[in-house]
Scaffold this motif. Sequence first.
Motif, PDB file in Angstrom:
ATOM      1  N   ALA A 270       0.828  -1.207   0.000  1.00 27.18           N
ATOM      2  CA  ALA A 270       0.000   0.000   0.000  1.00 27.18           C
ATOM      3  C   ALA A 270       0.863   1.257   0.000  1.00 27.18           C
ATOM      4  O   ALA A 270       0.567   2.237  -0.701  1.00 27.18           O
ATOM      5  N   LEU A 271       1.954   1.232   0.762  1.00 27.06           N
ATOM      6  CA  LEU A 271       2.859   2.375   0.830  1.00 27.06           C
ATOM      7  C   LEU A 271       3.479   2.668  -0.534  1.00 27.06           C
ATOM      8  O   LEU A 271       3.539   3.828  -0.972  1.00 27.06           O
ATOM      9  N   LEU A 272       3.917   1.623  -1.215  1.00 29.11           N
ATOM     10  CA  LEU A 272       4.592   1.831  -2.496  1.00 29.11           C
ATOM     11  C   LEU A 272       3.601   2.285  -3.564  1.00 29.11           C
ATOM     12  O   LEU A 272       3.952   3.081  -4.442  1.00 29.11           O
ATOM     13  N   ARG A 273       2.397   1.801  -3.504  1.00 26.03           N
ATOM     14  CA  ARG A 273       1.396   2.252  -4.469  1.00 26.03           C
ATOM     15  C   ARG A 273       1.037   3.722  -4.251  1.00 26.03           C
ATOM     16  O   ARG A 273       0.647   4.418  -5.188  1.00 26.03           O
ATOM     17  N   GLU A 274       1.220   4.199  -3.024  1.00 26.74           N
ATOM     18  CA  GLU A 274       0.935   5.603  -2.721  1.00 26.74           C
ATOM     19  C   GLU A 274       2.147   6.493  -3.003  1.00 26.74           C
ATOM     20  O   GLU A 274       2.018   7.568  -3.596  1.00 26.74           O
ATOM     21  N   LYS A 275       3.352   6.036  -2.616  1.00 24.12           N
ATOM     22  CA  LYS A 275       4.522   6.913  -2.649  1.00 24.12           C
ATOM     23  C   LYS A 275       5.669   6.398  -3.519  1.00 24.12           C
ATOM     24  O   LYS A 275       6.707   7.057  -3.624  1.00 24.12           O
ATOM     25  N   GLY A 276       5.491   5.238  -4.138  1.00 24.69           N
ATOM     26  CA  GLY A 276       6.553   4.693  -4.962  1.00 24.69           C
ATOM     27  C   GLY A 276       6.653   5.386  -6.308  1.00 24.69           C
ATOM     28  O   GLY A 276       5.800   6.189  -6.682  1.00 24.69           O
ATOM     29  N   THR A 277       7.707   5.056  -7.049  1.00 30.24           N
ATOM     30  CA  THR A 277       7.977   5.715  -8.330  1.00 30.24           C
ATOM     31  C   THR A 277       7.593   4.860  -9.533  1.00 30.24           C
ATOM     32  O   THR A 277       7.838   5.256 -10.672  1.00 30.24           O
ATOM     33  N   ALA A 278       7.042   3.686  -9.306  1.00 27.41           N
ATOM     34  CA  ALA A 278       6.687   2.793 -10.414  1.00 27.41           C
ATOM     35  C   ALA A 278       5.315   3.129 -10.981  1.00 27.41           C
ATOM     36  O   ALA A 278       4.441   3.648 -10.282  1.00 27.41           O
ATOM     37  N   LYS A 279       5.145   2.795 -12.253  1.00 26.15           N
ATOM     38  CA  LYS A 279       3.833   2.934 -12.869  1.00 26.15           C
ATOM     39  C   LYS A 279       2.883   1.855 -12.350  1.00 26.15           C
ATOM     40  O   LYS A 279       1.683   2.045 -12.283  1.00 26.15           O
ATOM     41  N   PRO A 281       0.980  -2.055 -12.204  1.00 27.85           N
ATOM     42  CA  PRO A 281       0.428  -2.243 -10.855  1.00 27.85           C
ATOM     43  C   PRO A 281       1.220  -3.205  -9.963  1.00 27.85           C
ATOM     44  O   PRO A 281       0.939  -3.305  -8.767  1.00 27.85           O
ATOM     45  N   ASN A 282       2.201  -3.942 -10.523  1.00 29.19           N
ATOM     46  CA  ASN A 282       2.905  -4.973  -9.750  1.00 29.19           C
ATOM     47  C   ASN A 282       4.152  -4.371  -9.128  1.00 29.19           C
ATOM     48  O   ASN A 282       5.082  -3.980  -9.842  1.00 29.19           O
ATOM     49  N   VAL A 283       4.197  -4.288  -7.800  1.00 30.93           N
ATOM     50  CA  VAL A 283       5.260  -3.522  -7.130  1.00 30.93           C
ATOM     51  C   VAL A 283       6.016  -4.327  -6.070  1.00 30.93           C
ATOM     52  O   VAL A 283       6.800  -3.747  -5.314  1.00 30.93           O
ATOM     53  N   MET A 284       5.814  -5.649  -6.029  1.00 37.68           N
ATOM     54  CA  MET A 284       6.506  -6.474  -5.035  1.00 37.68           C
ATOM     55  C   MET A 284       7.517  -7.398  -5.704  1.00 37.68           C
ATOM     56  O   MET A 284       7.323  -7.847  -6.828  1.00 37.68           O
ATOM     57  N   TYR A 285       8.596  -7.676  -4.970  1.00 38.56           N
ATOM     58  CA  TYR A 285       9.664  -8.565  -5.423  1.00 38.56           C
ATOM     59  C   TYR A 285       9.958  -9.533  -4.285  1.00 38.56           C
ATOM     60  O   TYR A 285      10.272  -9.108  -3.180  1.00 38.56           O
ATOM     61  N   PHE A 286       9.867 -10.835  -4.560  1.00 38.60           N
ATOM     62  CA  PHE A 286      10.123 -11.850  -3.544  1.00 38.60           C
ATOM     63  C   PHE A 286      11.249 -12.784  -3.993  1.00 38.60           C
ATOM     64  O   PHE A 286      11.363 -13.107  -5.176  1.00 38.60           O
ATOM     65  N   GLU A 287      12.051 -13.222  -3.023  1.00 32.95           N
ATOM     66  CA  GLU A 287      13.043 -14.265  -3.259  1.00 32.95           C
ATOM     67  C   GLU A 287      12.760 -15.451  -2.354  1.00 32.95           C
ATOM     68  O   GLU A 287      12.247 -15.301  -1.237  1.00 32.95           O
ATOM     69  N   THR A 288      13.100 -16.637  -2.855  1.00 35.55           N
ATOM     70  CA  THR A 288      12.889 -17.874  -2.128  1.00 35.55           C
ATOM     71  C   THR A 288      14.130 -18.753  -2.276  1.00 35.55           C
ATOM     72  O   THR A 288      15.133 -18.333  -2.844  1.00 35.55           O
ATOM     73  N   GLY A 289      14.066 -19.961  -1.794  1.00 36.12           N
ATOM     74  CA  GLY A 289      15.159 -20.909  -1.954  1.00 36.12           C
ATOM     75  C   GLY A 289      14.910 -22.151  -1.128  1.00 36.12           C
ATOM     76  O   GLY A 289      14.581 -22.063   0.070  1.00 36.12           O
ATOM     77  N   GLN A 290      15.045 -23.317  -1.750  1.00 30.36           N
ATOM     78  CA  GLN A 290      14.781 -24.560  -1.037  1.00 30.36           C
ATOM     79  C   GLN A 290      15.658 -24.681   0.207  1.00 30.36           C
ATOM     80  O   GLN A 290      16.867 -24.507   0.151  1.00 30.36           O
ATOM     81  N   GLY A 291      15.016 -24.976   1.323  1.00 29.24           N
ATOM     82  CA  GLY A 291      15.733 -25.244   2.562  1.00 29.24           C
ATOM     83  C   GLY A 291      15.660 -24.162   3.607  1.00 29.24           C
ATOM     84  O   GLY A 291      16.050 -24.390   4.756  1.00 29.24           O
ATOM     85  N   SER A 292      15.149 -22.976   3.247  1.00 28.76           N
ATOM     86  CA  SER A 292      15.159 -21.882   4.227  1.00 28.76           C
ATOM     87  C   SER A 292      14.324 -22.212   5.459  1.00 28.76           C
ATOM     88  O   SER A 292      14.672 -21.819   6.589  1.00 28.76           O
ATOM     89  N   GLU A 293      13.229 -22.951   5.274  1.00 30.61           N
ATOM     90  CA  GLU A 293      12.385 -23.298   6.432  1.00 30.61           C
ATOM     91  C   GLU A 293      13.090 -24.274   7.369  1.00 30.61           C
ATOM     92  O   GLU A 293      12.850 -24.267   8.586  1.00 30.61           O
ATOM     93  N   LEU A 294      13.949 -25.120   6.815  1.00 28.74           N
ATOM     94  CA  LEU A 294      14.707 -26.029   7.668  1.00 28.74           C
ATOM     95  C   LEU A 294      15.637 -25.252   8.592  1.00 28.74           C
ATOM     96  O   LEU A 294      15.861 -25.633   9.738  1.00 28.74           O
ATOM     97  N   SER A 295      16.192 -24.152   8.094  1.00 27.33           N
ATOM     98  CA  SER A 295      17.125 -23.350   8.895  1.00 27.33           C
ATOM     99  C   SER A 295      16.467 -22.775  10.135  1.00 27.33           C
ATOM    100  O   SER A 295      17.126 -22.577  11.160  1.00 27.33           O
ATOM    101  N   SER A 296      15.187 -22.471  10.051  1.00 30.73           N
ATOM    102  CA  SER A 296      14.475 -21.860  11.177  1.00 30.73           C
ATOM    103  C   SER A 296      13.530 -22.831  11.862  1.00 30.73           C
ATOM    104  O   SER A 296      12.685 -22.402  12.655  1.00 30.73           O
ATOM    105  N   ASP A 297      13.667 -24.128  11.568  1.00 29.11           N
ATOM    106  CA  ASP A 297      12.801 -25.153  12.143  1.00 29.11           C
ATOM    107  C   ASP A 297      11.329 -24.790  11.951  1.00 29.11           C
ATOM    108  O   ASP A 297      10.508 -24.895  12.860  1.00 29.11           O
TER     109      ASP A 297
END
Length: 458
Positions: A270-279, A281-297
């Motif tokens: 919501a913040l980026l849609r109000e104050k961001g510089t992008a046109k 409508p898609n304003v989110m960027y996510f990264e993932t990776g197999q195994g991250s949940e194992l690291s945090s149990d």
Amino acid sequence: MILKTTLAGRTYAFKDVKDVMAKANEQKSGDVLAGLAAETDSERIAAKEVLANMLMSDLREHPAVDYDIDDVTRMDQDGVDTAQYNRIKNMTVGEFREWLLSYDTTEADIKGATRGMTAEMVAGVAKIMSNLDLVYAAHKIHVESECNTVAGRRGTFSTRLQPNHPTDDVEGITASLYEGLSYGCGDMLIGLNPVNDTSASCKAILERFDDVKRRWQIPTQICVLAHITAQMEAVRQGAPTDLIFQSIAGSQKGNESFGFTTETIREAQALLREKGTAKGPNVMYFETGQGSELSSDSHFGADQVTMEARCYAYAKQFQPFMVNTVVGFIGPEYLYDSKQVMRAGLEDHFMAKLSGIPMGCDCCYTNHMMADQNDLETLTLSLAAAGCNYVIGVPATDDVMLNYQSNAYHDAAAVREVLGLHPIAEFERWCERVGIMENGRLTDRAGDPSIFTERSGL
């Protein structure tokens, strides 16, 4: 639902759906260390057979994490299109795989089915596919997204330009940025992983990115991959920001271990849609990776492929511009060697596309893994053939801040030429104006960052 089978006179029995899913997975060192993996190849084959004969509804009805304690599960289950689900729920997992791979099954057919699937259904299909199956099925699916430009169109292969620096020195970052641009990198994103995870550092780098983007009229997006809360504060302070980034996990507990909640992401969006510089409508960027949940149990006894599929189910709730798996970054604790890294990269890309996610990949490895640059180049070419939206580019394959190996700035150009692919159209036209590209290929001027230190403009 039958949880056992007999192979070569031996009966293999599994305690529940989660056990079948884990043991049907291709061997991953993370599953082995967690005590979830099949003990023998025969047991793995038996689990795959049991899984292939399960109904798709069996997988939906047995999520990896209970609905009552996990918002990832709730969002995934509640978002299922009932009509689309009813079309596929009585198919076996094996039948659904055959349907996906059928010549007669179209992209529109698959995208319809996507709306009726949960993460566990997506993961289950991936587990009984070969590497070529994963490439072939993913190649049928293209997921477009729009920020300042439109990414993911058929025939494109994009890059995130990653000019990381060991001290966040803005001039050093700029030098690396210019080098990457000179190779035609950055059409997907100019995005840096900062050393200093503060709003002040984030703001200073974003201001430089914005200055370069405006000065050279570059049609792309900019982002600094600080923690989501630091980025939000930078935006409030006036930092020019096209995308907000966050690493995500496949469970609520995993996301909380990363220091955010679902409400944090909604607030950032919501913040980026109000104050961001992008046109948008898609304003989110996510990264993932197999195994991250194992690291945090926070894997709840589920295997790493299933938990990774849940990341994509979560990501799609926020209509991101881009998602990528950092496929070999965690290290041999979860993906021991090149065979496991390549398999994981193809699994992740397929599962994300089947989930409806605009997917890229950081084809990378850490130096204590049993992998090398040849392996990454093979994975990159396979992913590009599969229709991967983008890969990462770093100077000479070596990220001097994160201390890992990835694709070089020039790798994407070679892949584009081999497979007849192009950058995002607006960015390619910009490369032609600058003199970096001509007729879809790099020119003799490519690789010369002095282009951007000369006084003459476009």
